[in-house]
Enzyme design. Structure first.
Site, PDB file in Angstrom:
ATOM      1  N   PHE A 131     -10.852   4.172  31.349  1.00  0.00           N
ATOM      2  CA  PHE A 131     -11.392   4.659  30.053  1.00  0.00           C
ATOM      3  C   PHE A 131     -12.428   3.507  29.631  1.00  0.00           C
ATOM      4  O   PHE A 131     -12.748   3.497  28.068  1.00  0.00           O
ATOM      5  CB  PHE A 131     -10.390   4.755  29.042  1.00  0.00           C
ATOM      6  CG  PHE A 131      -9.362   5.602  29.574  1.00  0.00           C
ATOM      7  CD1 PHE A 131      -9.704   6.824  30.164  1.00  0.00           C
ATOM      8  CD2 PHE A 131      -7.797   5.491  29.462  1.00  0.00           C
ATOM      9  CE1 PHE A 131      -8.679   7.556  30.616  1.00  0.00           C
ATOM     10  CE2 PHE A 131      -6.910   6.252  29.990  1.00  0.00           C
ATOM     11  CZ  PHE A 131      -7.369   7.514  30.755  1.00  0.00           C
ATOM     12  N   LYS A 151     -12.243  22.108  39.684  1.00  0.00           N
ATOM     13  CA  LYS A 151     -10.748  21.921  39.152  1.00  0.00           C
ATOM     14  C   LYS A 151     -10.811  20.574  38.675  1.00  0.00           C
ATOM     15  O   LYS A 151     -10.494  20.025  37.622  1.00  0.00           O
ATOM     16  CB  LYS A 151      -9.901  22.022  40.451  1.00  0.00           C
ATOM     17  CG  LYS A 151      -8.349  21.858  39.936  1.00  0.00           C
ATOM     18  CD  LYS A 151      -7.858  22.237  41.587  1.00  0.00           C
ATOM     19  CE  LYS A 151      -6.299  22.433  41.197  1.00  0.00           C
ATOM     20  NZ  LYS A 151      -5.503  23.094  42.514  1.00  0.00           N
ATOM     21  N   GLN A 188     -11.556  16.457  34.219  1.00  0.00           N
ATOM     22  CA  GLN A 188     -12.217  15.514  33.557  1.00  0.00           C
ATOM     23  C   GLN A 188     -12.507  15.832  32.085  1.00  0.00           C
ATOM     24  O   GLN A 188     -12.072  14.972  31.035  1.00  0.00           O
ATOM     25  CB  GLN A 188     -13.599  15.230  34.171  1.00  0.00           C
ATOM     26  CG  GLN A 188     -13.706  14.270  35.285  1.00  0.00           C
ATOM     27  CD  GLN A 188     -13.238  12.769  34.636  1.00  0.00           C
ATOM     28  OE1 GLN A 188     -12.080  12.486  34.824  1.00  0.00           O
ATOM     29  NE2 GLN A 188     -14.090  12.221  34.444  1.00  0.00           N
ATOM     30  N   GLU A 222     -17.794  11.066  30.659  1.00  0.00           N
ATOM     31  CA  GLU A 222     -17.783  10.525  29.450  1.00  0.00           C
ATOM     32  C   GLU A 222     -18.069  11.681  28.524  1.00  0.00           C
ATOM     33  O   GLU A 222     -17.802  11.454  27.215  1.00  0.00           O
ATOM     34  CB  GLU A 222     -18.657   9.291  29.223  1.00  0.00           C
ATOM     35  CG  GLU A 222     -18.117   8.095  29.738  1.00  0.00           C
ATOM     36  CD  GLU A 222     -18.956   6.960  30.219  1.00  0.00           C
ATOM     37  OE1 GLU A 222     -18.746   5.910  29.621  1.00  0.00           O
ATOM     38  OE2 GLU A 222     -19.763   7.147  31.122  1.00  0.00           O
TER      39      GLU A 222
HETATM   40 MO1  MOS Z   1     -18.414   4.112  30.394  1.00  0.00          MO
HETATM   41  S1  MOS Z   1     -17.305   3.320  29.012  1.00  0.00           S
HETATM   42  O1  MOS Z   1     -20.023   3.573  30.176  1.00  0.00           O
HETATM   43  O2  MOS Z   1     -17.841   3.809  32.137  1.00  0.00           O
END
Ligand code: MOS
Length: 713
Positions: free
Chosen positions: A244, A607, A612, A680
């Site tokens: 994370f 999947k 994610q 992200e």
């Molecule tokens: Mo992200 S915290 O730039 O892997």
């Protein structure tokens, strides 16, 4: 017949290993004559060490050695590129001076036969300090004298950006809002805490088992600090139990484990406790973000100002880059983005999932939700009116942008039209207040240099290797799919190996760039291997032909981002997220539904992609409603350094309904398959969607995360 594994929902190739406990994580590696290290940490947050008394600790049962400044090696500095301005991680070498910059700072390591003995002995270490009052509160006036306006985020993104005349535009605006949003310190809480096992195989050869998403970086770092050639350092890390954003920067634990191992002449394992996850290896800094936004009579943005104040520690200049997406997510002729950094006596911050984008887009998307009704416009319609057809910050076209389709598809799937625009107007049968909220989602689509090797063996298997990482996102699976597709062999014939610094270079596992970076290396090396094999046999060899191989057929390949494309276009992924919340009379918020439609290029494995995004959305709910690290103002120590009092979303907080959808169109300017990152983007925007839904449910605008019940009643 279409036999390609690309785009198929393949289960994880390492799934069985993980669920049966056969996957080996860093702390699980056993070494002969292994000893255990436990950190000695500072109890004060500002001042200096006068003396460390180890008399009692030294004679405790099982103790084999104690590392402090007295007997520490003189580490050479970190490699320069890791400590450049604004780089994450610390720029101070451990155990080289007596200064204390934050509570929990590492002052040494107690090594014993068992972890329990080391823990007990560490409790007997007495540290005498000369203490100063710490500065730990962002608005603290004493911090103001340390304020700077940093130029760059990790040496690459501009943190102070002006376009046009914001003051003039705001003065003439038909509608205006002025609001401050704040986000707390947050800590990464992967299930697996940090663990380093250091072992000197010879006086100048170091083997390290560690959970790191920067294998090559850690190899370089240890080589530099111990003054050894890189090939004398080997890092092994086949699995990472979550990161994370953590586990990728220069903190002291690996150096200390290695120095302790040298001191006691045995392998030393140093594993963090849960509380140490809060003071020893980074966190997301607190942010205060001031927005001034104005629109004309048609709801078109005329000016946008986003001023962030955040903090770093005295030994780092890392700046949470909150304003980066405000530079260009919406079309606005006048923009002013600033970042102000103060130094506090708190542990050094670093990236946490979507650094900058997570808190920054939270504030931006709440501000858009506040100005839209001021202008008399529905929030989705408002975003469409301010759609940016090109990147107005870089003044470039987008590589590909299907954000309009995300809004439209998302609104339809969610049934946004059923929303009564009036706040606090919708109620459920149980009396709870119901709110619909939405937000735009955006995250950069980057690519880095990466290499891979491939070899075809006698038994018909193909082994592909790269020094990349498996943080739980599915690298083994996605890379096996890409290799199998390129070679035209079944996925079962491919073995993808990672997590060894002896493999070809791969970038740190971050920035959502793994697939777009390592993918091209895997495709390239397998393409070359296929050609070599076909040149030799004229076709893919059968069993007998394979058996005749005297040695494996091998290839190596390195891929680099295409500079021309990168210069010509602006690369981002996008999405639109919609949530429904129910707020009860006690101010408790439940997210009942979340709909997210994402434009992230080609999906390699729907999947894995869904997982994610689901994890990202749950993290976003956690960010909106629960997560906050609380330092004690008097001592600078974290008062909730545990998972009982630092709340993270759990299964019971998961919405009964997740509707996750992808546009799934290849980006023509990304390499090979046109995949962009999805690591992200899930946590981005969604915290604002939750806050906006809470406003819609209750009529209360909470601008300070997390939105706990006390703020709603
Ligand atoms: Mo992200 S915290 O730039 O892997």
């Amino acid at each position: 017949m279409n036999t390609t594994p690309i785009g198929k929902p393949l289960p994880r190739v390492d799934g069985r290993l993980k669920v049966t406990g056969a996957a080996t994580y860093a702390a699980e590696f056993q070494r002969p004559r292994l000893a255990y290290g436990v950190l000695i940490q500072s109890a004060i947050a500002n001042g200096r060490v006068v003396k460390i008394d180890i008399t009692a600790a030294k004679s405790a049962p099982g103790v084999v050695g104690i590392l402090t400044r007295e007997n520490a090696p003189g580490f050479k500095p970190y490699p320069e590129d890791l400590t450049k301005k604004g780089a994450p991680g610390e720029n101070r070498m451990p155990l080289q001076d007596d200064e204390i910059h934050y509570a929990g700072q590492h002052l040494g390591v107690v090594v014993a036969e068992t972890f329990e003995q080391a823990t007990y002995a560490a409790s007997l270490v007495r540290v005498m300090y000369q203490a100063q009052p710490p500065i730990v509160d962002l608005p603290d006036q004493r911090a103001a004298s340390t304020a700077t306006t940093p130029e760059k985020f990790i040496g690459r993104e501009d943190l102070q950006v002006k376009r046009g005349d914001v003051d003039g535009a705001l003065a003439g605006a038909a509608h205006k809002i002025d609001a401050t949003y704040s986000t707390p310190i947050e800590n990464h809480n992967p299930i697996e805490t940090y663990s380093s096992t250091a072992e000197w195989e010879a006086t100048d050869r170091l083997l390290v088992h560690e959970c790191t998403r920067g294998i090559k970086q850690l190899q370089r770092l240890l080589a530099a600090c111990f003054g050894l050639p890189a090939e004398n350092i080997r890092i092994i890390c086949p699995f990472i139990g979550g990161a994370f954003g953590s586990k990728g920067f220069q903190w002291s634990q690996t150096l200390l484990a290695a120095a302790a191992a040298r001191l006691v002449q045995r392998p030393v394992k140093l594993t963090f406790s849960r509380p140490q996850m809060f003071d020893s290896a980074g966190q997301r800094a607190r942010t205060e973000q001031h927005f001034t936004v104005g629109t004309d009579n048609n709801g078109k943005l005329v000016g946008l100002r986003h001023a962030t104040t955040t903090h770093s520690s005295p030994v780092s200049e890392y700046t949470e880059p909150c304003g980066n997406m405000s530079r260009m997510l919406y079309s606005s002729p006048n923009v002013d983005v600033t970042h102000r950094l103060v130094k506090l006596n708190l542990t050094s911050p670093c990236p946490m999932r979507a650094p900058g984008e997570c808190p920054g887009v939270f504030a931006l998307e709440c501000a858009m939700d506040e100005i839209a009704p001021e202008s008399g416009i529905d929030p989705v319609e408002f975003r469409l009116r301010n759609y940016a057809d090109r990147d107005e910050h870089q003044n470039k076209p987008w590589s590909m942008k299907n954000l309009r389709e995300c809004y439209e598809r998302g609104a339809k799937k969610f049934a946004w039209s059923k929303r009564n625009p009036k706040p606090a107007s919708m109620r459920g049968p149980d009396g709870s207040q119901i709110g619909f909220g939405m937000a735009t989602v955006i995250y950069p689509a980057a690519q880095q240099k990466a290499g891979a090797t491939a070899s075809l063996n006698k038994d018909g298997t193909v082994i592909v290797r790269s020094a990349t990482h498996e943080i739980g996102a599915g690298t083994y699976t996605a890379m096996s799919q890409l290799a199998a597709d390129t070679l035209g062999v079944p996925v079962e014939k491919v073995r993808f190996e990672l997590g060894d610094s002896a493999f070809p270079v791969a970038p740190n596992n971050g920035g959502s760039w793994l697939t777009a970076s390592v993918g091209p290396a895997v495709i390239g090396v397998c393409g070359d291997l296929k050609k070599k094999v076909l040149d030799q046999f004229g076709h893919w060899p059968n069993e007998q032909e394979l058996a005749s191989l005297s040695e494996p057929i091998q290839t190596e390949f390195t891929s680099e981002p295409n500079k021309n494309e990168r210069e010509k276009f602006s690369f981002f992924s996008y999405g639109a997220v919609f949530v429904e919340v129910h707020v009860d009379v006690f101010g408790q918020v439940r997210v009942k539904r979340a709909t997210g439609v994402y434009d992230a290029g080609r999906m390699i494995n729907p999947k894995l992609a869904r997982s994610q995004i689901m994890g990202g959305l749950l993290f976003a709910i956690s960010t909106a409603l629960f997560e906050a690290t609380i330092p004690d103002e008097a001592t600078g120590r974290v008062v909730n350094a545990n998972l009982a009092e630092y709340h993270v979303a759990v299964h019971a907080d998961t919405p009964p309904e997740f509707d996750i959808d992808f546009i799934d169109k290849p980006d023509p300017h990304m390499p090979d398959l046109g995949a962009r990152g999805i690591g992200e983007i899930g946590i981005t925007g969604a915290p604002a969607a939750v806050a906006n839904a809470i406003f819609h449910a209750t009529g209360k605008r909470v601008r300070d995360l997390p939105i706990t019940p006390d703020k709603l009643i």
